[in-house]
Design a protein around this motif. Structure first.
Motif, short mmCIF file in Angstrom:
data_model
loop_
_atom_site.label_atom_id
_atom_site.label_comp_id
_atom_site.label_asym_id
_atom_site.label_seq_id
_atom_site.Cartn_x
_atom_site.Cartn_y
_atom_site.Cartn_z
N LEU A 73 -4.81 -7.39 3.94
CA LEU A 73 -4.95 -5.95 3.73
C LEU A 73 -3.59 -5.29 3.60
CD1 LEU A 73 -6.79 -3.44 3.61
CD2 LEU A 73 -6.62 -3.33 6.10
N ARG A 74 -2.65 -5.66 4.47
CA ARG A 74 -1.33 -5.04 4.44
C ARG A 74 -0.58 -5.37 3.16
NH1 ARG A 74 4.02 -5.76 5.47
NH2 ARG A 74 3.81 -8.03 5.66
N LEU A 75 -0.66 -6.64 2.72
CA LEU A 75 0.11 -7.06 1.55
C LEU A 75 -0.49 -6.58 0.23
CD1 LEU A 75 0.98 -10.76 2.50
CD2 LEU A 75 2.54 -8.81 2.46
N PHE A 76 -1.81 -6.61 0.14
CA PHE A 76 -2.45 -6.39 -1.17
C PHE A 76 -3.36 -5.17 -1.22
CE2 PHE A 76 -2.29 -11.18 -0.61
CZ PHE A 76 -1.08 -11.32 -1.26
N TYR A 83 3.29 1.15 4.88
CA TYR A 83 2.54 0.16 5.66
C TYR A 83 2.69 -1.24 5.09
CZ TYR A 83 -1.40 -2.28 7.81
OH TYR A 83 -2.19 -3.19 8.48
N GLY A 84 2.79 -1.33 3.79
CA GLY A 84 2.93 -2.61 3.12
C GLY A 84 3.48 -2.39 1.72
N PRO A 85 3.69 -3.47 0.97
CA PRO A 85 4.20 -3.33 -0.40
C PRO A 85 3.17 -2.70 -1.33
CG PRO A 85 3.59 -5.60 0.05
CD PRO A 85 3.48 -4.87 1.35
N PRO A 86 3.60 -2.21 -2.48
CA PRO A 86 2.65 -1.67 -3.46
C PRO A 86 1.63 -2.74 -3.87
CG PRO A 86 4.89 -1.08 -4.04
CD PRO A 86 4.99 -2.08 -2.93
N PRO A 87 0.41 -2.35 -4.15
CA PRO A 87 -0.64 -3.33 -4.50
C PRO A 87 -0.34 -4.02 -5.83
CG PRO A 87 -1.41 -1.08 -4.86
CD PRO A 87 -0.10 -0.98 -4.15
N PRO A 88 -0.98 -5.16 -6.08
CA PRO A 88 -0.61 -6.00 -7.23
C PRO A 88 -1.25 -5.59 -8.56
CG PRO A 88 -2.28 -7.12 -5.93
CD PRO A 88 -1.94 -5.86 -5.19
N TYR A 89 -0.82 -4.43 -9.06
CA TYR A 89 -1.26 -3.99 -10.39
C TYR A 89 -0.10 -4.14 -11.36
CZ TYR A 89 -5.17 -1.92 -7.88
OH TYR A 89 -6.27 -1.73 -7.07
N HIS A 179 8.68 -11.56 -4.51
CA HIS A 179 8.96 -10.38 -3.68
C HIS A 179 8.04 -10.37 -2.46
CE1 HIS A 179 9.80 -6.27 -2.48
NE2 HIS A 179 8.51 -6.00 -2.55
N ILE A 180 6.77 -10.69 -2.64
CA ILE A 180 5.81 -10.70 -1.54
C ILE A 180 6.15 -11.79 -0.53
CG2 ILE A 180 3.38 -11.04 -0.93
CD1 ILE A 180 4.03 -8.35 -2.20
N GLN A 181 6.73 -12.90 -1.00
CA GLN A 181 7.17 -13.93 -0.06
C GLN A 181 8.12 -13.35 0.98
OE1 GLN A 181 8.46 -17.08 -2.98
NE2 GLN A 181 7.42 -18.41 -1.52
N GLY A 182 8.99 -12.46 0.56
CA GLY A 182 9.92 -11.83 1.49
C GLY A 182 9.29 -10.76 2.35
#
Length: 231
Positions: A73-76, A83-89, A179-182
């Motif tokens: 939820l936080r990542l995607f 709260y988390g990174p921008p969603p994967p669009y 980027h999400i790996q980090g």
């Protein structure tokens, strides 16, 4: 053509698995199936793909389901800024806005290939999970055409994949995944995003090489599926 059909179906299964990681948080059944599948993998090369698979397998040994669901939820999920990174669009990561030119081009690819992908949970159709699912469906369709003995149609499906990978998926998803790996707090999602990036990059090379080989044999029909516009 049977060998090409088998290869296409294997690629379809990989893309389907990758799409599942992004479209929904993991549940106990999915993790059990994933663990069983990874146990059967034979690691022959010390490349980025094998490394990511081994990391994914190791991460399952210390995985808490609730932690994974919260981290998904936080990542995607794009819950809120900070709260988390921008969603994967794709539009968001390539153009800095939702519903940009990228989504218009993505939807043209979907329509030109005869698929209509929508998911009310993840929103716009340029979501990474939907783009991966589209490739899974295209690969499955390619497999069916090869197995039916329709060489021109099989090559057309492969060409449609190449166009979409080059114009869209490969143009943004590997960089996004790294980027999400980090950003990830859990080794499971660091492995998932590493696996996704390595798989897309490997498949981009493989599809390009295969199309070149088919063209060299004269199997290069005029293909309407190649003609979706660039963003």
């Amino acid at each position: 053509m049977d060998e090409l059909g088998i290869l296409a179906e294997e690629r379809s299964q990989v893309y389907w698995l990758l799409s599942r990681f992004f479209l929904a948080p993991p549940d106990a059944e999915f993790l059990a199936e994933l663990d069983a599948g990874l146990q059967a993998v034979s690691y022959e090369e010390a490349d980025a793909l094998d490394t990511a698979l081994m990391e994914l397998q190791c991460s399952l040994a210390t995985t808490s389901l609730l932690e994974l669901q919260a981290e998904h939820l936080r990542l995607f999920g794009g819950v809120r800024e900070g709260y988390g990174p921008p969603p994967p669009y794709e539009s968001l990561h390539r153009e800095g806005r939702l519903l940009g030119q990228s989504i218009e081009s993505v939807m043209r690819h979907y329509r030109s290939s005869g698929f209509s992908l929508a998911n009310e949970i993840v929103g716009p159709e340029d979501h990474l999970g939907l783009e991966l699912k589209f490739l899974a469906l295209l690969c499955h369709e390619e497999s069916r055409r090869w197995r039916d003995g329709n060489a021109a149609s099989g090559r057309a499906a492969l060409a449609a994949q190449h166009a979409f990978i080059e114009k869209h998926l490969h143009a943004w998803a590997p960089a996004y995944c790294r980027h999400i790996q980090g950003e990830s707090h859990h080794p499971f999602f660091r492995a998932v995003t590493g696996l996704t990036a390595a798989s897309i990059e490997q498949d981009a090379r493989q599809v390009s090489a295969l199309l070149s080989e088919l063209s060299a044999t004269g199997m290069n029909p005029d293909c309407p599926l190649d003609r979706a516009d660039t963003p």
